[in-house]
Design a protein around this motif. Structure first.
Motif, PDB file in Angstrom:
ATOM      1  N   GLU A 125      16.256 -68.250 -27.034  1.00 61.82           N
ATOM      2  CA  GLU A 125      15.552 -67.145 -26.617  1.00 61.82           C
ATOM      3  C   GLU A 125      16.561 -66.039 -25.881  1.00 61.82           C
ATOM      4  O   GLU A 125      16.333 -65.076 -25.415  1.00 61.82           O
ATOM      5  N   LEU A 148      14.441 -67.563 -33.860  1.00 59.95           N
ATOM      6  CA  LEU A 148      14.588 -66.928 -32.533  1.00 59.95           C
ATOM      7  C   LEU A 148      13.001 -66.556 -31.992  1.00 59.95           C
ATOM      8  O   LEU A 148      12.072 -66.281 -32.938  1.00 59.95           O
ATOM      9  N   VAL A 150      10.986 -64.166 -30.385  1.00 64.81           N
ATOM     10  CA  VAL A 150      11.028 -62.481 -30.134  1.00 64.81           C
ATOM     11  C   VAL A 150       9.922 -62.323 -29.053  1.00 64.81           C
ATOM     12  O   VAL A 150       8.835 -63.127 -28.884  1.00 64.81           O
ATOM     13  N   GLY A 172      12.026 -64.750 -24.770  1.00 67.33           N
ATOM     14  CA  GLY A 172      12.249 -64.125 -26.051  1.00 67.33           C
ATOM     15  C   GLY A 172      13.227 -62.896 -26.230  1.00 67.33           C
ATOM     16  O   GLY A 172      13.764 -62.542 -24.929  1.00 67.33           O
ATOM     17  N   ILE A 173      13.518 -62.161 -27.247  1.00 67.87           N
ATOM     18  CA  ILE A 173      14.448 -61.395 -27.573  1.00 67.87           C
ATOM     19  C   ILE A 173      13.750 -59.981 -28.014  1.00 67.87           C
ATOM     20  O   ILE A 173      12.727 -60.057 -28.843  1.00 67.87           O
ATOM     21  N   ALA A 178      16.547 -58.659 -31.782  1.00 67.67           N
ATOM     22  CA  ALA A 178      16.282 -59.813 -32.910  1.00 67.67           C
ATOM     23  C   ALA A 178      16.473 -59.236 -34.165  1.00 67.67           C
ATOM     24  O   ALA A 178      17.175 -60.188 -34.980  1.00 67.67           O
ATOM     25  N   ILE A 197      11.026 -67.635 -36.862  1.00 63.49           N
ATOM     26  CA  ILE A 197      10.856 -66.549 -35.859  1.00 63.49           C
ATOM     27  C   ILE A 197       9.580 -67.536 -34.964  1.00 63.49           C
ATOM     28  O   ILE A 197       8.932 -68.194 -35.649  1.00 63.49           O
TER      29      ILE A 197
END
Ligand code: LLP
Length: 425
Positions: A125, A148, A150, A172-173, A178, A197
């Protein structure tokens, strides 16, 4: 769809009368239907069976070991968020390669244990978390698969406390951040294989639109990453499927798959799903006993022995759970919107807070000594319970056809003080 149904005016869980369980085990009591649990797992599994997919039940929804065991022994994976949940996954022998691990705040110890166990994926995260996983993996001489998470900045149109993919949330990013991480990961993080993802846009989402929007946004990021020569193996689309509590008409698992699959079918992903509520929500109820009927300022309160510490959803989210009287024939309630002109009562617990209610403005004929059931309490019920007001947590029973099992004993006063010391100063 669930297996809590009336037979001759009595509520049954599968083939067992719920009131008889309340009398045998006492109240408050959680009662779960094994068949409901399994059927929901199978529904979501089947909906995605046309693609390479793995259902990882979200443990936080209901982390009872017996329930986890029912699911894991039928091939379900687990979505975990803490060392405690990893421990539960181990106790039910969940294969490591069926475990995904989210949470914005994984500690170094939790990361180490999960890598050692060999989990499939961390859903990461933040950048500092990624760096930490890389460091821990290096110290263990391992290369860890990572996805990741997102934040696609979409509104899931659900309660704001369970909306998780708008840009102001902690989860998330952001898409640009990301992308940068994906492009640099291979060079920078030698002990991480960044090959997935992840999104989880919220909970109790009843329509497909927000999912579709989020998936499209993420796929455009994936395209950009692909064109830089990076291929991803996993697409984890999280959980969030809504269920019926009241008058909702949520998408079915099939509808959901029909909206999502065309977007991702041609891509070479393994799809991961993390349903929690969809599997456990309608598989459980909370039974309670009416202690008193109270009138004050012409308002009527049905005071029961379950409270916000046992089921916090009404207090925390103003969530609606249907409430039925197990000691009387079912009332023909109709829809909530059609119950004007009837005397309405608040169903409340004994806790010293005005927010301690299980239902407000309900039609419920009841007298002291009756048993009631709060429906659809299988997800985020027991798992969010507490000992507030020094109340022992309820017992839990699992029904399997005409058999039933006590899967968690009621806590007692000793349990409440087990870790405490009296320091005489
Ligand atoms: N995956 C992740 C990363 C999550 O954070 C969650 C839930 C799930 C999956 C499962 O979501 P579900 O399919 O159950 O919607 N206490 C709230 C719900 C909080 C959900 C937290 N995250 C409630 O009682 O409504």
């Amino acid at each position: 769809m669930h297996y809590f149904n009336y037979r001759n005016d009595k509520l049954f869980c599968e083939d067992v009368e719920v009131k008889a369980l309340a009398e045998e085990f006492g109240t408050p009591l959680y009662v779960y239907s094994k068949r409901t649990l399994i059927e929901h797992f199978e529904k979501i599994k089947e909906a995605f069976s046309g693609v390479d997919s793995l259902v990882c039940y979200s443990v936080k929804a209901n982390s009872s070991l017996s329930l986890l065991n029912v699911l894991v022994s039928r091939g379900c994976g687990l979505d975990i968020v803490s060392g405690g949940e990893l421990n539960r996954a181990k106790l039910v022998n969940c294969p490591a390669k069926k475990i995904v691990y989210a949470s914005v705040g994984k500690t170094e110890g939790e990361i180490r244990d999960a890598i050692k166990y060999g989990i499939l994926l961390f859903n990461v995260e933040s950048l500092p978390e990624l760096e930490r996983i890389n460091k821990v993996a290096a110290s263990l001489k391992r290369i860890q698969d990572v996805a990741l998470r997102v934040n696609p900045d979409v509104d899931a149109h659900t309660h704001k406390y369970i909306t998780t993919a708008k840009k102001e949330t902690k989860f998330g990013i952001d898409l640009a951040g990301a992308k940068k991480i994906f492009l640099e990961a291979k060079r920078k993080y030698k002990n991480i294989n960044l090959n997935g993802i992840h999104i989880h846009i919220g909970s109790q989402i009843i329509e497909a639109k927000p999912f579709v929007k989020a998936v499209k946004k993420v796929l455009s990021l994936v395209d950009q990453i692909n064109s830089a020569g990076i291929n991803l193996e996993y697409f984890d689309i999280g959980g969030g499927l809504g269920i019926i509590y009241d008058e909702e008409r949520p998408q079915t698992a099939k509808d959901f798959a029909a909206s999502i699959l065309p977007l991702i079918k041609k891509r070479d992903f393994k799809i991961i799903l993390e349903p929690g509520r969809f599997i456990a929500g309608n598989a459980g109820i909370l039974a309670a006993k009416v202690l008193y009927i109270k009138e004050s300022y012409r308002k009527q309160f049905v005071i029961v022995d379950a409270a916000m510490n046992d089921l916090i959803r009404p207090s925390l989210y103003n969530a609606y759970h249907k409430i039925v009287n197990l000691s009387r024939p079912p009332q023909v309630l109709g829809r909530r919107s059609q119950i004007k002109d009837r005397k309405l009562v608040d169903v409340v617990g004994p806790i010293c807070e005005s927010g301690d209610f299980l239902g407000k403005s309900r039609i419920l004929d009841a007298v002291a000594g009756d048993y009631i059931a709060v429906m659809s309490a299988g997800a985020y019920g027991f798992s969010m319970s507490s000992n507030y007001n020094s109340r022992p947590r309820p017992a839990e029973v699992l029904v399997d056809g005409s058999k039933y099992y006590l899967i968690r004993e009621r806590e007692d006063y000793k349990d409440l003080v087990r870790k405490e010391k009296i320091i005489k100063i």
